[in-house]
Design a protein around this motif. Structure first.
Motif, mmCIF file in Angstrom:
data_model
loop_
_atom_site.group_PDB
_atom_site.id
_atom_site.type_symbol
_atom_site.label_atom_id
_atom_site.label_comp_id
_atom_site.label_asym_id
_atom_site.label_seq_id
_atom_site.Cartn_x
_atom_site.Cartn_y
_atom_site.Cartn_z
ATOM 1 N N GLU A 156 -4.920 27.293 -65.635
ATOM 2 C CA GLU A 156 -6.321 27.716 -65.823
ATOM 3 C C GLU A 156 -7.109 26.977 -66.407
ATOM 4 O O GLU A 156 -6.683 25.827 -66.938
ATOM 5 N N ASN A 157 -8.492 26.880 -66.129
ATOM 6 C CA ASN A 157 -9.640 25.954 -66.494
ATOM 7 C C ASN A 157 -10.368 26.799 -67.214
ATOM 8 O O ASN A 157 -10.775 28.048 -67.232
ATOM 9 N N ARG A 158 -10.794 26.097 -68.533
ATOM 10 C CA ARG A 158 -11.895 26.594 -69.402
ATOM 11 C C ARG A 158 -12.924 25.407 -69.671
ATOM 12 O O ARG A 158 -12.590 24.372 -69.871
ATOM 13 N N LYS A 159 -14.233 25.980 -69.616
ATOM 14 C CA LYS A 159 -15.343 24.917 -69.860
ATOM 15 C C LYS A 159 -15.290 24.990 -71.135
ATOM 16 O O LYS A 159 -15.499 25.984 -72.223
ATOM 17 N N LEU A 160 -15.459 23.699 -71.764
ATOM 18 C CA LEU A 160 -15.815 23.484 -73.099
ATOM 19 C C LEU A 160 -17.204 23.395 -73.769
ATOM 20 O O LEU A 160 -17.966 22.654 -73.048
ATOM 21 N N LYS A 161 -17.573 24.126 -74.750
ATOM 22 C CA LYS A 161 -18.981 23.989 -75.149
ATOM 23 C C LYS A 161 -18.994 23.761 -76.589
ATOM 24 O O LYS A 161 -18.714 24.490 -77.469
ATOM 25 N N CYS A 162 -19.289 22.478 -76.830
ATOM 26 C CA CYS A 162 -19.124 21.850 -78.048
ATOM 27 C C CYS A 162 -20.258 21.143 -78.640
ATOM 28 O O CYS A 162 -21.265 20.692 -77.723
ATOM 29 N N THR A 163 -20.682 21.111 -79.878
ATOM 30 C CA THR A 163 -21.613 20.378 -80.376
ATOM 31 C C THR A 163 -21.244 19.385 -81.669
ATOM 32 O O THR A 163 -19.988 19.960 -82.237
ATOM 33 N N PHE A 164 -21.848 18.255 -81.963
ATOM 34 C CA PHE A 164 -21.375 17.275 -82.920
ATOM 35 C C PHE A 164 -22.610 17.298 -83.858
ATOM 36 O O PHE A 164 -23.638 16.609 -83.074
ATOM 37 N N GLY A 165 -22.468 17.601 -84.852
ATOM 38 C CA GLY A 165 -23.437 17.471 -86.036
ATOM 39 C C GLY A 165 -23.892 16.112 -86.433
ATOM 40 O O GLY A 165 -24.795 16.015 -87.195
ATOM 41 N N SER A 166 -23.182 14.962 -86.299
ATOM 42 C CA SER A 166 -23.295 13.727 -86.918
ATOM 43 C C SER A 166 -23.571 12.971 -85.706
ATOM 44 O O SER A 166 -23.309 12.989 -84.746
ATOM 45 N N PRO A 167 -24.125 11.615 -86.102
ATOM 46 C CA PRO A 167 -24.488 10.449 -84.969
ATOM 47 C C PRO A 167 -23.082 10.035 -84.580
ATOM 48 O O PRO A 167 -22.066 9.944 -85.311
ATOM 49 N N LYS A 168 -22.937 9.791 -83.502
ATOM 50 C CA LYS A 168 -21.513 9.119 -82.871
ATOM 51 C C LYS A 168 -21.216 7.746 -83.015
ATOM 52 O O LYS A 168 -21.831 6.937 -82.416
ATOM 53 N N THR A 169 -21.099 7.336 -84.259
ATOM 54 C CA THR A 169 -20.787 6.041 -84.680
ATOM 55 C C THR A 169 -19.319 6.015 -85.377
ATOM 56 O O THR A 169 -18.811 6.948 -85.338
ATOM 57 N N LEU A 170 -19.015 4.717 -85.458
ATOM 58 C CA LEU A 170 -17.719 4.514 -85.855
ATOM 59 C C LEU A 170 -17.410 5.270 -87.300
ATOM 60 O O LEU A 170 -16.292 5.862 -87.507
ATOM 61 N N GLU A 171 -18.629 5.510 -88.254
ATOM 62 C CA GLU A 171 -18.289 5.974 -89.160
ATOM 63 C C GLU A 171 -17.950 7.370 -89.258
ATOM 64 O O GLU A 171 -17.129 8.106 -89.988
ATOM 65 N N SER A 172 -18.266 8.132 -87.920
ATOM 66 C CA SER A 172 -18.141 9.604 -87.974
ATOM 67 C C SER A 172 -16.800 9.783 -86.909
ATOM 68 O O SER A 172 -16.559 10.953 -86.725
ATOM 69 N N GLU A 173 -15.946 8.625 -86.618
ATOM 70 C CA GLU A 173 -14.851 8.899 -86.008
ATOM 71 C C GLU A 173 -13.813 9.766 -87.023
ATOM 72 O O GLU A 173 -13.717 9.613 -88.286
ATOM 73 N N ARG A 175 -14.184 13.146 -87.321
ATOM 74 C CA ARG A 175 -14.950 14.348 -87.455
ATOM 75 C C ARG A 175 -14.648 15.310 -86.331
ATOM 76 O O ARG A 175 -14.845 14.702 -85.211
ATOM 77 N N HIS A 176 -14.656 16.468 -86.458
ATOM 78 C CA HIS A 176 -14.430 17.539 -85.535
ATOM 79 C C HIS A 176 -15.679 18.259 -84.855
ATOM 80 O O HIS A 176 -16.734 18.212 -85.569
ATOM 81 N N TYR A 177 -15.701 18.446 -83.688
ATOM 82 C CA TYR A 177 -16.732 18.790 -82.762
ATOM 83 C C TYR A 177 -16.766 20.378 -83.196
ATOM 84 O O TYR A 177 -15.703 20.996 -83.675
ATOM 85 N N ASP A 178 -17.830 21.001 -83.179
ATOM 86 C CA ASP A 178 -18.118 22.452 -83.260
ATOM 87 C C ASP A 178 -18.035 23.174 -82.039
ATOM 88 O O ASP A 178 -19.063 23.096 -81.115
ATOM 89 N N CYS A 179 -17.012 23.611 -81.516
ATOM 90 C CA CYS A 179 -16.430 24.296 -80.181
ATOM 91 C C CYS A 179 -16.605 25.777 -80.206
ATOM 92 O O CYS A 179 -16.229 26.280 -81.114
ATOM 93 N N ASP A 180 -17.062 26.319 -79.020
ATOM 94 C CA ASP A 180 -17.287 27.893 -79.021
ATOM 95 C C ASP A 180 -15.735 28.412 -78.636
ATOM 96 O O ASP A 180 -14.683 27.654 -78.298
ATOM 97 N N PHE A 181 -15.454 29.640 -79.024
ATOM 98 C CA PHE A 181 -14.318 30.155 -78.882
ATOM 99 C C PHE A 181 -14.132 30.077 -77.308
ATOM 100 O O PHE A 181 -15.191 30.770 -76.661
#
Length: 541
Positions: A156-173, A175-181
């Motif tokens: 099965e295939n599922r589309k991912l709908k995720c958001t990231f609340g921090s800047p995508k920098t080395l310091e943010s490595e 950290r987890h995405y906020d993904c929908d169920f």
């Protein structure tokens, strides 16, 4: 004088019946609120990362997260990298239920949703509109030491709908995405004690499978099933209500067959509404305790759809038969404009349900919402059904307005009648308004309790008493519509009382053999009832 006594007796009976039905309605709510537990339970599951280095994955062995023959486990993916274990050799295993517990047929169904824990990494970022491919298998067994038997396997295939609340920098490595169920699985029966789910995330860079989905750390599942205690209360209500509606339905139809005329449209529709209510009530779910009937959810949807279609059709025909105009309305074809949207909307919802739960009979991991074509098709069916529902309610509101306007016009001629006849017609108008108010009250209670059950925590606690709001909603509304159908057949059953010839002292003034009936357009063997005659005469004038 005789007419006044008859009308007073009729009103008194109506009040007594209303009081009895109100008592049963309160009992229906209390049964769910005080006796039944919450309708469903949600259980969180954390998958265990198992190692499988065999070439033919899933052909001869199931990977179990715990127990006597549990798999070799990984703590995290850093360990997999250090041990040079590839992603294709990692299986996420989930055992249902949790240790020391067993599943039961009383749980009726299992619904699972999935959440992926995805960490941000600069060299493995989550792409926009990423799609994850799942190689999933489901198995069962009924004792802890027997072999696992496969139920289903699918990719099965599922589309991912995720958001990231921090800047995508080395310091943010890290950290987890906020993904929908994500929708994962639905099964319409729980016939076995133990279930095992194995999930793979196959990687194929050449084909672009599971590339650009980020760094998946864990897979979490939430399993939802019906509570066994609620199931027993629900079955008991169905078992009690089935003979109740059957008895009143047989009595109602017997009263109609004793008439010297053929049944009219309104009587037929009320009887059909009773049949559809009985179809919902018949507790065939008892058989699901002993048989693996995975189609019960689909069957339940079909039963509810038939009842709601009949209920909506009844409201239209009920208003039309009380329109008090010259139109010949005692034919179903006269309502094709109003009933047509009901048929189209019901058909669209049926096709949608077959595309979802119908396919799930073979593949429990399927969801129509996981593909663009499926989503567009599902939305098309739902939008068409919604448009039909809106058209229906516009027609219904217009007809209700016309009925009340016509009744108000006819009431102006009542003072010129004899007292007894006036009381008779006032009683007919009162009963129509009474049933309309009861209908609006039932619809309003359904909406109100649904909203309350969604916005509250599921239960209210008053001292030592805990009221399960969601259970009260299910049992109360279910009991309410049964009582509504019961009241319809009781109040609209034809009367066989004979009130004699015309009297000079101001009696009813109806012909010998004329029958006092609640509906205004039921036709006697010798012609229409007096109310319909009155309506036609004034319309012609």
């Amino acid at each position: 004088m005789a007419g006044a006594i008859i009308e007073n007796m009729s009103t008194r009976k109506l009040c007594i019946v209303g009081g009895i039905l109100l008592v049963f309605q309160v009992i229906a709510f209390l049964v769910g609120g005080l006796i039944a537990p919450s309708p469903t339970t949600a259980v969180p599951y954390m998958s265990v990362k198992c190692i499988d280095v065999r070439k033919n994955h899933h052909k001869t062995k199931w990977l179990v997260p715990w127990g006597p023959n549990h798999c070799k486990k990984l703590k995290d993916f850093d360990e997999a990298v250090s041990r040079q274990i590839e992603a294709n050799d990692i299986v996420f295993a989930v055992h249902v239920p949790l240790p020391t517990k067993e599943m039961s047929p009383w749980f009726q169904f299992m619904l699972f949703i999935m959440q992926l824990d995805i960490a941000f990494k600069m060299d493995n970022d989550l792409k926009e509109n990423a799609e994850v491919t799942l190689d999933v298998s489901l198995a069962y067994r009924d004792d802890p030491f027997s072999d696992w038997e496969e139920i289903a396997h699918a990719i099965e295939n599922r589309k991912l709908k995720c958001t990231f609340g921090s800047p995508k920098t080395l310091e943010s490595e890290g950290r987890h995405y906020d993904c929908d169920f994500l929708p994962f699985m639905e099964i319409g029966s729980v016939a076995h004690k133990y279930y095992l789910i194995n999930i793979r995330l196959p990687v194929n860079e050449r084909k672009g499978i599971n590339v650009g989905i980020g760094e998946i750390k864990d897979i979490r599942l939430v399993g939802i099933h019906q509570n066994g205690g609620f199931t027993k209360v629900w079955f008991a209500m169905k078992t009690f209500l089935t003979p109740s509606i059957l008895i009143i339905m047989v009595w109602y139809w017997r009263r109609i067959t004793l008439m010297t005329r053929a049944p009219v449209l309104l009587e037929k529709v009320i009887f059909a509404l009773g049949i559809s209510m009985t179809f919902i009530n018949i507790p065939v779910e008892w058989f699901s305790i002993g048989f693996d009937w995975t189609w019960m959810l689909l069957f339940g949807d079909i039963r509810q759809g038939i009842f709601y279609a009949m209920l909506l059709s009844f409201w239209i025909i009920f208003c039309g038969e009380h329109m008090m105009d010259q139109s010949e309305r005692n034919r179903l074809s006269g309502y094709w404009k109003q009933v047509g949207p009901i048929a189209v909307g019901s058909f669209c919802l049926f096709i949608f349900d077959m595309c979802e739960r119908g396919v799930q009979l073979k593949n429990p991991f399927y969801s129509i919402w996981t593909t663009e074509v499926g989503t567009e098709l599902a939305m098309a069916f739902i939008i068409v059904a919604g448009i039909c529902l809106c058209l229906y309610f516009l027609f219904l509101c217009f007809m209700v307005f016309q009925v009340f306007r016509n009744i108000s016009g006819k009431q102006s001629s009542l003072p010129a009648m004899s007292k007894a006849r006036r009381l008779h017609y006032e009683g007919l108008i009162f009963r129509f308004k009474f049933l309309m108010l009861i209908t609006l009250a039932c619809a309003a209670m359904t909406v109100i309790f649904f909203i309350v059950s969604q916005v509250t925590e599921g239960h209210w606690k008053w001292g030592d008493i805990t009221i399960q709001v969601n259970s009260a909603f299910f049992t109360g509304i279910y009991g309410m519509w049964n009582l509504y159908v019961f009241a319809l057949m009781f109040l609209y059953a034809p009367s066989h009382k004979n009130y004699g010839e015309d009297q000079s002292n101001g009696d009813l003034g109806v012909n010998s053999g004329e029958e006092l009936q609640l509906t205004t357009t039921i036709t006697h063997v010798d012609g229409p009832t007096e109310v319909y005659k009155l309506a036609r005469k004034e319309a012609q004038e």
